[in-house]
Design a protein around this motif. Structure first.
Motif, PDB file in Angstrom:
ATOM      1  N   LEU A  19       0.832  -1.203   0.000  1.00 55.37           N
ATOM      2  CA  LEU A  19       0.000   0.000   0.000  1.00 55.37           C
ATOM      3  C   LEU A  19       0.868   1.256   0.000  1.00 55.37           C
ATOM      4  CD1 LEU A  19      -2.721  -1.123   2.542  1.00 55.37           C
ATOM      5  CD2 LEU A  19      -3.112  -0.586   0.123  1.00 55.37           C
ATOM      6  N   GLN A  20       1.914   1.261   0.815  1.00 59.06           N
ATOM      7  CA  GLN A  20       2.787   2.431   0.877  1.00 59.06           C
ATOM      8  C   GLN A  20       3.528   2.644  -0.440  1.00 59.06           C
ATOM      9  OE1 GLN A  20       5.018   1.582   4.459  1.00 59.06           O
ATOM     10  NE2 GLN A  20       3.480   2.575   5.750  1.00 59.06           N
ATOM     11  N   ALA A  21       4.000   1.580  -1.044  1.00 62.32           N
ATOM     12  CA  ALA A  21       4.703   1.712  -2.326  1.00 62.32           C
ATOM     13  C   ALA A  21       3.746   2.151  -3.433  1.00 62.32           C
ATOM     14  CB  ALA A  21       5.377   0.384  -2.683  1.00 62.32           C
ATOM     15  N   HIS A  31      -3.164   8.636  -0.170  1.00 65.10           N
ATOM     16  CA  HIS A  31      -4.059   8.065   0.844  1.00 65.10           C
ATOM     17  C   HIS A  31      -4.013   6.552   0.886  1.00 65.10           C
ATOM     18  CE1 HIS A  31      -6.966   7.304  -2.413  1.00 65.10           C
ATOM     19  NE2 HIS A  31      -6.559   8.484  -2.862  1.00 65.10           N
ATOM     20  N   LEU A  32      -3.501   5.908  -0.170  1.00 69.30           N
ATOM     21  CA  LEU A  32      -3.395   4.450  -0.163  1.00 69.30           C
ATOM     22  C   LEU A  32      -2.464   3.965   0.954  1.00 69.30           C
ATOM     23  CD1 LEU A  32      -3.061   3.803  -3.997  1.00 69.30           C
ATOM     24  CD2 LEU A  32      -5.016   3.192  -2.555  1.00 69.30           C
ATOM     25  N   CYS A  75     -11.816   6.287  -1.291  1.00 71.97           N
ATOM     26  CA  CYS A  75     -11.317   7.395  -2.092  1.00 71.97           C
ATOM     27  C   CYS A  75     -10.615   6.839  -3.327  1.00 71.97           C
ATOM     28  CB  CYS A  75     -10.349   8.243  -1.265  1.00 71.97           C
ATOM     29  SG  CYS A  75      -9.856   9.769  -2.073  1.00 71.97           S
ATOM     30  N   LEU A  76     -10.818   7.492  -4.447  1.00 75.97           N
ATOM     31  CA  LEU A  76     -10.209   7.105  -5.708  1.00 75.97           C
ATOM     32  C   LEU A  76      -8.755   7.556  -5.755  1.00 75.97           C
ATOM     33  CD1 LEU A  76     -11.117   6.078  -8.651  1.00 75.97           C
ATOM     34  CD2 LEU A  76     -11.001   8.500  -9.212  1.00 75.97           C
ATOM     35  N   ALA A  77      -7.874   6.694  -6.222  1.00 71.63           N
ATOM     36  CA  ALA A  77      -6.460   7.018  -6.439  1.00 71.63           C
ATOM     37  C   ALA A  77      -6.149   6.817  -7.912  1.00 71.63           C
ATOM     38  CB  ALA A  77      -5.574   6.110  -5.592  1.00 71.63           C
ATOM     39  N   ALA A 100      -7.145   2.882  -8.460  1.00 69.63           N
ATOM     40  CA  ALA A 100      -7.250   2.036  -7.271  1.00 69.63           C
ATOM     41  C   ALA A 100      -8.137   2.776  -6.277  1.00 69.63           C
ATOM     42  CB  ALA A 100      -5.875   1.755  -6.667  1.00 69.63           C
ATOM     43  N   LEU A 101      -8.757   2.037  -5.401  1.00 72.70           N
ATOM     44  CA  LEU A 101      -9.604   2.627  -4.359  1.00 72.70           C
ATOM     45  C   LEU A 101      -9.031   2.293  -2.996  1.00 72.70           C
ATOM     46  CD1 LEU A 101     -13.112   1.520  -5.669  1.00 72.70           C
ATOM     47  CD2 LEU A 101     -12.158   3.814  -5.764  1.00 72.70           C
ATOM     48  N   SER A 102      -8.964   3.291  -2.130  1.00 67.30           N
ATOM     49  CA  SER A 102      -8.612   3.026  -0.741  1.00 67.30           C
ATOM     50  C   SER A 102      -9.905   2.890   0.055  1.00 67.30           C
ATOM     51  CB  SER A 102      -7.750   4.157  -0.169  1.00 67.30           C
ATOM     52  OG  SER A 102      -8.470   5.372  -0.151  1.00 67.30           O
ATOM     53  N   PHE A 103      -9.871   2.034   1.080  1.00 61.39           N
ATOM     54  CA  PHE A 103     -11.030   1.821   1.941  1.00 61.39           C
ATOM     55  C   PHE A 103     -10.592   1.864   3.399  1.00 61.39           C
ATOM     56  CE2 PHE A 103     -12.282  -0.249  -1.993  1.00 61.39           C
ATOM     57  CZ  PHE A 103     -13.589   0.170  -2.134  1.00 61.39           C
ATOM     58  N   GLY A 104     -11.463   2.384   4.244  1.00 61.33           N
ATOM     59  CA  GLY A 104     -11.178   2.395   5.670  1.00 61.33           C
ATOM     60  C   GLY A 104     -12.304   3.053   6.441  1.00 61.33           C
TER      61      GLY A 104
END
Length: 133
Positions: A19-21, A31-32, A75-77, A100-104
């Motif tokens: 995720l960080q990379a 935000h990923l 959120c969309l990345a 990609a989408l982040s979720f949380g």
């Protein structure tokens, strides 16, 4: 999807290092790095037909709506460093990753019911025409 072609594949990402990379693969992907989970949406070459990215967008939107109904934010990345993303996620050469989408879960649960902030949106009257332009 258009004509039920389902032109997509999905990679679920939970490993923090990945995720960080991946968060460094686009200027709007930071935000990923702190997401609980992300979903990479892979497609064939979008140049093949316009509906490929439309279909990917619909898949993304429905994932976001389903997550929201469970109290999960997203959120969309946008991914610009496609070769680096391919190296990280090892997806085939005939597929592309642009989104990609982040979720949380939100830090403040009230964000789930709070009205959107004013401003930032264009007035409907500036976007909408009837019958003709």
């Amino acid at each position: 999807s258009s004509k039920n072609t389902q032109p997509w594949h999905f990679i679920i990402i939970q490993e923090r290092e990945i995720l960080q990379a991946l968060s460094k693969c686009g200027p709007y992907a930071g935000h990923l790095a702190e997401a609980a989970m992300a979903v990479a949406i892979l497609t064939p070459d979008p140049a093949q037909r316009w509906s490929i990215m439309f279909d990917a967008g619909q898949a993304a939107a429905y994932m976001q709506l389903a997550a929201w109904s469970l109290g999960i934010g997203s959120c969309l990345a946008t991914i610009y460093e496609i070769d680096e993303a391919r190296r990280l996620l090892a997806f085939p050469a005939d597929l592309h990753l642009h989104v990609a989408l982040s979720f949380g879960y939100p830090l403040d649960e009230d964000d789930l019911v709070r009205a959107p902030k004013l401003g930032g949106r264009k007035e409907l009257e500036t976007l909408l025409q009837y019958e003709t332009w």
